[in-house]
Design a protein around this motif. Structure first.
Motif, mmCIF file in Angstrom:
data_model
loop_
_atom_site.group_PDB
_atom_site.id
_atom_site.type_symbol
_atom_site.label_atom_id
_atom_site.label_comp_id
_atom_site.label_asym_id
_atom_site.label_seq_id
_atom_site.Cartn_x
_atom_site.Cartn_y
_atom_site.Cartn_z
ATOM 1 N N LYS A 27 0.835 -1.205 0.000
ATOM 2 C CA LYS A 27 0.000 0.000 0.000
ATOM 3 C C LYS A 27 0.869 1.254 0.000
ATOM 4 C CE LYS A 27 -4.052 -1.916 2.420
ATOM 5 N NZ LYS A 27 -4.889 -1.792 3.651
ATOM 6 N N PHE A 28 1.907 1.233 0.811
ATOM 7 C CA PHE A 28 2.822 2.368 0.921
ATOM 8 C C PHE A 28 3.486 2.667 -0.416
ATOM 9 C CE2 PHE A 28 7.331 3.509 1.441
ATOM 10 C CZ PHE A 28 7.222 4.735 2.092
ATOM 11 N N ALA A 29 4.016 1.624 -1.066
ATOM 12 C CA ALA A 29 4.700 1.802 -2.341
ATOM 13 C C ALA A 29 3.759 2.349 -3.406
ATOM 14 C CB ALA A 29 5.316 0.478 -2.794
ATOM 15 N N ASN A 30 2.527 1.863 -3.426
ATOM 16 C CA ASN A 30 1.542 2.332 -4.396
ATOM 17 C C ASN A 30 1.116 3.766 -4.093
ATOM 18 O OD1 ASN A 30 -0.518 1.832 -6.580
ATOM 19 N ND2 ASN A 30 -1.887 2.270 -4.861
ATOM 20 N N CYS A 31 0.950 4.061 -2.814
ATOM 21 C CA CYS A 31 0.489 5.382 -2.382
ATOM 22 C C CYS A 31 1.481 6.486 -2.751
ATOM 23 C CB CYS A 31 0.256 5.354 -0.875
ATOM 24 S SG CYS A 31 -0.378 6.886 -0.165
ATOM 25 N N TYR A 32 2.771 6.198 -2.562
ATOM 26 C CA TYR A 32 3.799 7.212 -2.800
ATOM 27 C C TYR A 32 4.613 6.947 -4.062
ATOM 28 C CZ TYR A 32 2.794 8.850 1.930
ATOM 29 O OH TYR A 32 2.180 9.351 3.060
ATOM 30 N N ASN A 33 4.109 6.034 -4.914
ATOM 31 C CA ASN A 33 4.755 5.742 -6.188
ATOM 32 C C ASN A 33 6.228 5.374 -5.988
ATOM 33 O OD1 ASN A 33 4.806 5.427 -8.993
ATOM 34 N ND2 ASN A 33 5.414 7.555 -9.338
ATOM 35 N N LYS A 34 6.472 4.447 -5.072
ATOM 36 C CA LYS A 34 7.828 4.027 -4.729
ATOM 37 C C LYS A 34 8.255 2.836 -5.578
ATOM 38 C CE LYS A 34 8.620 6.627 -0.947
ATOM 39 N NZ LYS A 34 9.852 7.362 -0.612
ATOM 40 N N GLN A 35 9.540 2.780 -5.872
ATOM 41 C CA GLN A 35 10.090 1.606 -6.545
ATOM 42 C C GLN A 35 10.355 0.544 -5.474
ATOM 43 O OE1 GLN A 35 13.524 2.384 -8.945
ATOM 44 N NE2 GLN A 35 13.776 0.246 -9.563
ATOM 45 N N ILE A 36 9.747 -0.622 -5.646
ATOM 46 C CA ILE A 36 9.835 -1.679 -4.642
ATOM 47 C C ILE A 36 11.220 -2.325 -4.646
ATOM 48 C CG2 ILE A 36 8.947 -3.964 -3.983
ATOM 49 C CD1 ILE A 36 6.224 -3.099 -4.995
ATOM 50 N N SER A 37 11.776 -2.465 -3.440
ATOM 51 C CA SER A 37 13.052 -3.166 -3.288
ATOM 52 C C SER A 37 13.089 -3.786 -1.904
ATOM 53 C CB SER A 37 14.230 -2.208 -3.462
ATOM 54 O OG SER A 37 14.337 -1.328 -2.357
ATOM 55 N N GLN A 38 13.933 -4.777 -1.724
ATOM 56 C CA GLN A 38 14.021 -5.461 -0.452
ATOM 57 C C GLN A 38 14.566 -4.545 0.639
ATOM 58 O OE1 GLN A 38 12.687 -8.279 0.186
ATOM 59 N NE2 GLN A 38 13.403 -8.547 2.295
ATOM 60 N N ASP A 39 15.583 -3.749 0.301
ATOM 61 C CA ASP A 39 16.158 -2.821 1.287
ATOM 62 C C ASP A 39 15.124 -1.794 1.727
ATOM 63 O OD1 ASP A 39 18.565 -4.102 1.188
ATOM 64 O OD2 ASP A 39 19.480 -2.692 -0.233
ATOM 65 N N SER A 40 14.368 -1.274 0.758
ATOM 66 C CA SER A 40 13.323 -0.299 1.065
ATOM 67 C C SER A 40 12.268 -0.920 1.963
ATOM 68 C CB SER A 40 12.692 0.211 -0.230
ATOM 69 O OG SER A 40 11.565 1.024 0.045
ATOM 70 N N LYS A 41 11.906 -2.157 1.666
ATOM 71 C CA LYS A 41 10.883 -2.843 2.459
ATOM 72 C C LYS A 41 11.355 -3.075 3.885
ATOM 73 C CE LYS A 41 8.329 -7.193 2.751
ATOM 74 N NZ LYS A 41 8.060 -8.502 2.116
ATOM 75 N N LEU A 42 12.600 -3.502 4.062
ATOM 76 C CA LEU A 42 13.123 -3.754 5.401
ATOM 77 C C LEU A 42 13.126 -2.491 6.238
ATOM 78 C CD1 LEU A 42 16.115 -6.162 4.596
ATOM 79 C CD2 LEU A 42 13.939 -6.748 5.703
ATOM 80 N N GLN A 43 13.516 -1.362 5.621
ATOM 81 C CA GLN A 43 13.529 -0.090 6.350
ATOM 82 C C GLN A 43 12.111 0.343 6.696
ATOM 83 O OE1 GLN A 43 16.134 1.766 7.608
ATOM 84 N NE2 GLN A 43 14.450 2.876 8.570
ATOM 85 N N PHE A 44 11.190 0.162 5.746
ATOM 86 C CA PHE A 44 9.799 0.526 5.997
ATOM 87 C C PHE A 44 9.225 -0.295 7.144
ATOM 88 C CE2 PHE A 44 5.323 -0.523 5.449
ATOM 89 C CZ PHE A 44 4.751 0.734 5.492
ATOM 90 N N CYS A 45 9.466 -1.590 7.134
ATOM 91 C CA CYS A 45 8.908 -2.469 8.179
ATOM 92 C C CYS A 45 9.440 -2.085 9.556
ATOM 93 C CB CYS A 45 9.230 -3.923 7.873
ATOM 94 S SG CYS A 45 8.334 -4.575 6.445
ATOM 95 N N GLU A 46 10.707 -1.700 9.620
ATOM 96 C CA GLU A 46 11.288 -1.272 10.895
ATOM 97 C C GLU A 46 10.649 0.034 11.355
ATOM 98 O OE1 GLU A 46 13.406 -1.356 14.310
ATOM 99 O OE2 GLU A 46 13.292 -2.958 12.798
ATOM 100 N N SER A 47 10.449 0.964 10.419
ATOM 101 C CA SER A 47 9.822 2.243 10.749
ATOM 102 C C SER A 47 8.373 2.052 11.172
ATOM 103 C CB SER A 47 9.888 3.193 9.551
ATOM 104 O OG SER A 47 11.220 3.471 9.195
ATOM 105 N N LEU A 48 7.656 1.160 10.471
ATOM 106 C CA LEU A 48 6.255 0.898 10.799
ATOM 107 C C LEU A 48 6.133 0.283 12.191
ATOM 108 C CD1 LEU A 48 3.303 0.920 9.874
ATOM 109 C CD2 LEU A 48 3.673 -1.375 8.938
ATOM 110 N N LYS A 49 7.029 -0.602 12.521
ATOM 111 C CA LYS A 49 7.025 -1.219 13.849
ATOM 112 C C LYS A 49 7.188 -0.144 14.935
ATOM 113 C CE LYS A 49 9.558 -4.602 16.654
ATOM 114 N NZ LYS A 49 10.714 -5.559 16.664
ATOM 115 N N GLN A 50 8.096 0.780 14.702
ATOM 116 C CA GLN A 50 8.306 1.862 15.664
ATOM 117 C C GLN A 50 7.081 2.762 15.742
ATOM 118 O OE1 GLN A 50 10.855 5.318 14.744
ATOM 119 N NE2 GLN A 50 12.088 4.709 16.511
ATOM 120 N N LEU A 51 6.489 3.071 14.578
ATOM 121 C CA LEU A 51 5.305 3.923 14.548
ATOM 122 C C LEU A 51 4.151 3.311 15.333
ATOM 123 C CD1 LEU A 51 3.573 6.289 13.493
ATOM 124 C CD2 LEU A 51 3.201 4.959 11.413
#
Length: 487
Positions: A27-51
């Motif tokens: 949803k995040f990648a689609n919402c902000y027109n992000k290019q999907i990558s494993q590194d991006s996903k790992l950082q997002f998941c860590e940030s989401l956990k903190q949020l």
């Protein structure tokens, strides 16, 4: 039988708290027109956990476009030691801490609200990435502001195109007394520009694009950039003042408004900062950002703030001093002030891209010293600024229904009525006399009208009472006569 109904908290991009990171990242990648990558996903998941761990108690937190990036809050190295000398607080012996105390008088009438990003006096914030270069972004913001303020004076081959998007990378690579991605500060950077040994000019972002900094790390401390602009276009866009510290006389463009790690802005300092902003000039500051779990997730919907981590220590103790030195880690820029949701706030420019916060900016309540943000105020004055000009035209009192309320960050001037704080200019004596006479005459007319209305109402009431008596008495007499009795 009872049915328990549970509600899942919904965040930006329709992300919910119980759907799992894979779904949330999609949803995040689609919402902000992000290019999907494993590194991006790992950082997002860590940030989401903190949020999600703080969202229940943080009104200003939400999913933002930067959650797949590392937001670097480091990069501010300790400000140089300073000493007082005449009209400047300065240490010019090593040429890296010279400055001039504020030479401009406080403006007697200032705008009720100012937002320099809406007035086109600052550029769109970019992201510093995983590099402690906030100092370069704060410095470049001040230099860009000086050129945007004075753009009618720049008519060279490149400046006539009104292109004042300056390169942070050029500054990061050429500063000899900062530590590149490990830190620097506005004071040292401006003093290096003053020296002119390597930093002889500002440079354009298109010539040294900041996103290339990762590929240049191997050159840190080895190679300096040679300007690509023509020598005739070399520019230092700020005024310089002669200062003398008892040992050395030199020219400096660095302006001191306030600097005190142990005390917050005084009333005088706040007025001076607002005066600079009303003149269209940004003010560079510092803050403690790294201690806060909520700050990286700031949504921009309201004001934000957390108590300075040093507030729990008694002022003047060694613990207090250690605390200040430990937490001051981020260079920022004051670009406005006004009311947000009814609260008096500073508008502060960050360096985490335009997708973070309110278009790359955030709001901090004035007087709160949230994030220790009210301890440092420095600036440069645009080279062609006329000190007698007063406030800058058409930058203040942005509003939707109020001359003090900041708008919803549409990056446009909205209902700019030019309202001022303060008393109006003194009127001529004849005008004052006419106003007094007119006021007295108006008051007499109002009083006469009220008295007239009251008398009419009273007479109408008495007449009605008389009519009622005439109609009522015969009926009373008839009733008692029928009983064989008279009054």
């Amino acid at each position: 039988m009872f049915t328990i109904i549970t509600y899942s908290l919904q965040l930006n991009c329709n992300i919910t708290q119980d759907e799992g990171c894979d779904i949330s990242y999609a949803k995040f990648a689609n919402c902000y027109n992000k290019q999907i990558s494993q590194d991006s996903k790992l950082q997002f998941c860590e940030s989401l956990k903190q949020l999600l761990s703080i969202i229940q108690t943080c009104d200003t937190c939400d999913v933002t476009s930067t959650m797949d990036q590392v937001l670097n809050t480091g990069g501010l190295i300790n400000l140089p030691t300073r000493k007082s000398a005449g009209n400047a607080i300065t240490d010019c012996k090593n040429k890296l801490a010279c400055n001039r105390i504020n030479p401009l008088e406080t403006v007697s009438q200032i705008y009720e609200s100012v937002d320099l990003k809406e007035a086109g006096l600052v550029t769109t914030p970019r992201a510093q990435g995983n590099c402690g270069s906030c100092w370069a972004f704060g410095t470049t913001a001040a230099l860009e502001n000086s050129m945007l303020h004075d753009k009618s004076h720049y008519t060279g081959t490149i400046w006539e195109q009104n292109n004042y998007d300056l390169s942070e990378l050029y500054l990061v690579m050429n500063s000899q007394n900062s530590s590149y991605c490990k830190g620097g500060n506005f004071i040292t950077a401006i003093n290096e520009y003053d020296l002119g040994s390597v930093l002889k000019t500002v440079e354009l972002e298109i010539n040294f694009v900041y996103t290339t900094w990762i590929t240049e790390q191997s050159k840190f401390g080895v190679s300096k950039y040679t300007p690509k602009i023509q020598l005739s276009d070399y520019t230092l866009p700020y005024k310089q003042y002669k200062v003398f510290d008892g040992q050395v006389s030199t020219d400096t463009g660095l302006i001191y408004i306030y600097l005190d790690s142990y005390n917050t802005f005084t009333t005088k300092a706040r007025k001076e900062i607002k005066s600079y902003l009303s003149r269209g000039i940004v003010v560079v500051g510092t803050m403690a950002a790294g201690f806060s779990n909520s700050f990286p997730h700031y949504s921009g919907k309201s004001w934000t703030g957390e108590a300075c981590p040093c507030s729990k220590y008694p002022e003047g103790t060694s613990n207090y001093i250690v605390c200040i030195q430990k937490y001051m880690d981020h260079q920022i820029t004051f670009v406005g002030y006004g009311k947000k949701n009814g609260v008096d706030v500073w508008v502060v420019r960050n360096s985490w891209s335009s997708g973070w916060g309110a278009g790359g900016n955030f709001y901090v309540p004035i007087g709160s010293n949230a994030f220790c943000i009210e301890t440092t105020a420095l600036t440069v004055i645009p080279k062609y600024y006329d000190a007698s000009a007063g406030v800058y035209a058409n930058i203040g009192s942005h509003s939707r229904g109020s001359s003090t309320e900041l708008d919803s960050d549409s990056a446009q001037l909205i209902l700019n009525d030019g309202s001022y704080i303060g008393m109006p200019n003194k009127l001529p004596q004849w005008a004052t006399v006419l106003i007094v006479i007119g006021s007295i005459a108006g008051l007499i007319i109002i009083i006469s009208t009220i008295c007239c209305c009251v008398n009419r109402k009273k007479r109408g009431y008495e007449l009605q009472q008389q009519t009622n008596v005439v109609q009522t008495v015969p009926a009373v007499q008839q009733r008692f006569n029928g009983g064989g009795r008279t009054l």
